[in-house]
Design a protein around this motif. Structure first.
Motif, short mmCIF file in Angstrom:
data_model
loop_
_atom_site.label_atom_id
_atom_site.label_comp_id
_atom_site.label_asym_id
_atom_site.label_seq_id
_atom_site.Cartn_x
_atom_site.Cartn_y
_atom_site.Cartn_z
N ARG A 218 -11.85 18.54 -13.27
CA ARG A 218 -10.49 18.02 -13.17
C ARG A 218 -9.93 17.56 -14.51
O ARG A 218 -8.71 17.56 -14.72
N TYR A 219 -10.80 17.17 -15.43
CA TYR A 219 -10.35 16.67 -16.73
C TYR A 219 -11.05 17.45 -17.85
O TYR A 219 -11.87 16.91 -18.59
N PRO A 220 -10.76 18.73 -18.00
CA PRO A 220 -11.54 19.60 -18.90
C PRO A 220 -11.46 19.23 -20.37
O PRO A 220 -12.38 19.53 -21.13
N SER A 221 -10.39 18.59 -20.80
CA SER A 221 -10.25 18.30 -22.23
C SER A 221 -10.48 16.83 -22.56
O SER A 221 -10.31 16.41 -23.71
N TYR A 222 -10.89 16.05 -21.58
CA TYR A 222 -11.03 14.61 -21.80
C TYR A 222 -12.43 14.23 -22.23
O TYR A 222 -13.43 14.68 -21.65
N TRP B 57 -3.70 6.61 -23.11
CA TRP B 57 -5.01 7.04 -23.59
C TRP B 57 -5.97 7.41 -22.48
O TRP B 57 -7.09 7.86 -22.73
N GLU B 58 -5.55 7.26 -21.22
CA GLU B 58 -6.43 7.61 -20.11
C GLU B 58 -6.42 9.11 -19.85
O GLU B 58 -5.59 9.86 -20.35
N ALA B 59 -7.39 9.56 -19.03
CA ALA B 59 -7.55 10.98 -18.74
C ALA B 59 -6.34 11.53 -18.00
O ALA B 59 -5.73 10.86 -17.17
N LYS B 60 -6.01 12.76 -18.31
CA LYS B 60 -4.92 13.48 -17.62
C LYS B 60 -5.50 14.74 -16.99
O LYS B 60 -6.33 15.42 -17.59
N THR B 61 -5.05 15.04 -15.78
CA THR B 61 -5.49 16.28 -15.13
C THR B 61 -4.75 17.45 -15.79
O THR B 61 -3.83 17.27 -16.59
N ASN B 62 -5.15 18.66 -15.43
CA ASN B 62 -4.48 19.86 -15.96
C ASN B 62 -2.99 19.83 -15.66
O ASN B 62 -2.17 20.22 -16.49
N ASP B 63 -2.63 19.36 -14.46
CA ASP B 63 -1.23 19.31 -14.06
C ASP B 63 -0.44 18.30 -14.85
O ASP B 63 0.77 18.44 -15.06
N GLU B 64 -1.12 17.23 -15.31
CA GLU B 64 -0.42 16.15 -16.02
C GLU B 64 -0.34 16.41 -17.51
O GLU B 64 0.43 15.78 -18.21
N SER B 65 -1.20 17.29 -18.03
CA SER B 65 -1.30 17.51 -19.48
C SER B 65 -0.02 18.11 -20.03
O SER B 65 0.68 18.84 -19.37
#
Length: 200
Positions: free
Chosen positions: A6-10, A192-200
């Motif tokens: 869900r958070y591939p780049s975090y 600074w928190e994690a973002k999902t693909n949809d939120e990025s």
């Protein structure tokens, strides 16, 4: 290459400069574990690492090594156990006998050590231990296999979800001291928190 999930780049470690020195040291040490075998033998450590990988369905060496290191340190410790159910031996005895029991059950079912089994066979052995449907009764004569399984599962999951790689997987922002979380309303996140693909 991006990691799946869900958070591939975090990567929660990117925020470590915002943590206080003590927190950086504690979390940083979890990223570079080294098994010292204070309590478990090398065979027990390898067996435990294999069991842990099956329990959490994660086979990343750095994560499994940390979990086994944590279990080894806490088992070797002389700190008391707080509460223990009647009939369950002290943790040192419980873990040593329980690991022997897993191998005994593996031999009873498949004729070889647990670490040599295929994944589906390992899962079947652990399922037998968890529900008490074991074949080698002698190996578990001192306590119920389910009691060992519950203790091991609880401590495995607790350690697993304290590793920063797993924090990143689930989008946990890590320790917020001294910065703190600001946007605490439901559905809101700090920048600074994690973002999902949809939120990025």
């Amino acid at each position: 290459m991006e990691k799946p999930g869900r958070y591939p780049s975090y990567d929660v470690w990117d925020q470590h400069t915002e943590w206080d020195a003590h927190t950086r040291k504690v979390v940083g040490a979890r990223r570079m574990p080294a098994i010292a075998n204070q309590f478990f033998t090398k065979h027990e450590s390898l067996l435990l690492q294999t069991v842990v990988g099956v329990l959490v369905n994660d086979h990343r060496l750095e994560v499994l090594t940390f979990v086994v290191e944590h279990l080894d340190n806490t088992t070797a410790s002389n700190i008391g156990e707080s509460q223990r159910k009647v009939g369950i031996p002290p943790k040192k005895e419980l873990y040593r006998s329980g690991l022997k029991g897993i191998d005994a059950e593996s031999h009873a079912a498949y004729g070889t050590d647990f670490v040599a089994l295929k994944l589906d066979q390992q899962e079947a052995v652990l399922q037998h231990v968890a529900n008490g449907g074991i074949q080698n009764q002698e190996a578990w004569k001192d306590f119920a296999p389910a009691d060992f399984f519950k203790r091991l599962l609880h401590e495995t999951v607790s350690a697993y979800y304290s590793h920063p790689l797993v924090w990143s997987d689930i989008g946990y922002g890590g320790p917020a001291y001294p910065r703190g979380y600001v946007r605490v309303e439901k559905g809101l996140t700090d920048p600074w928190e994690a973002k999902t693909n949809d939120e990025s």
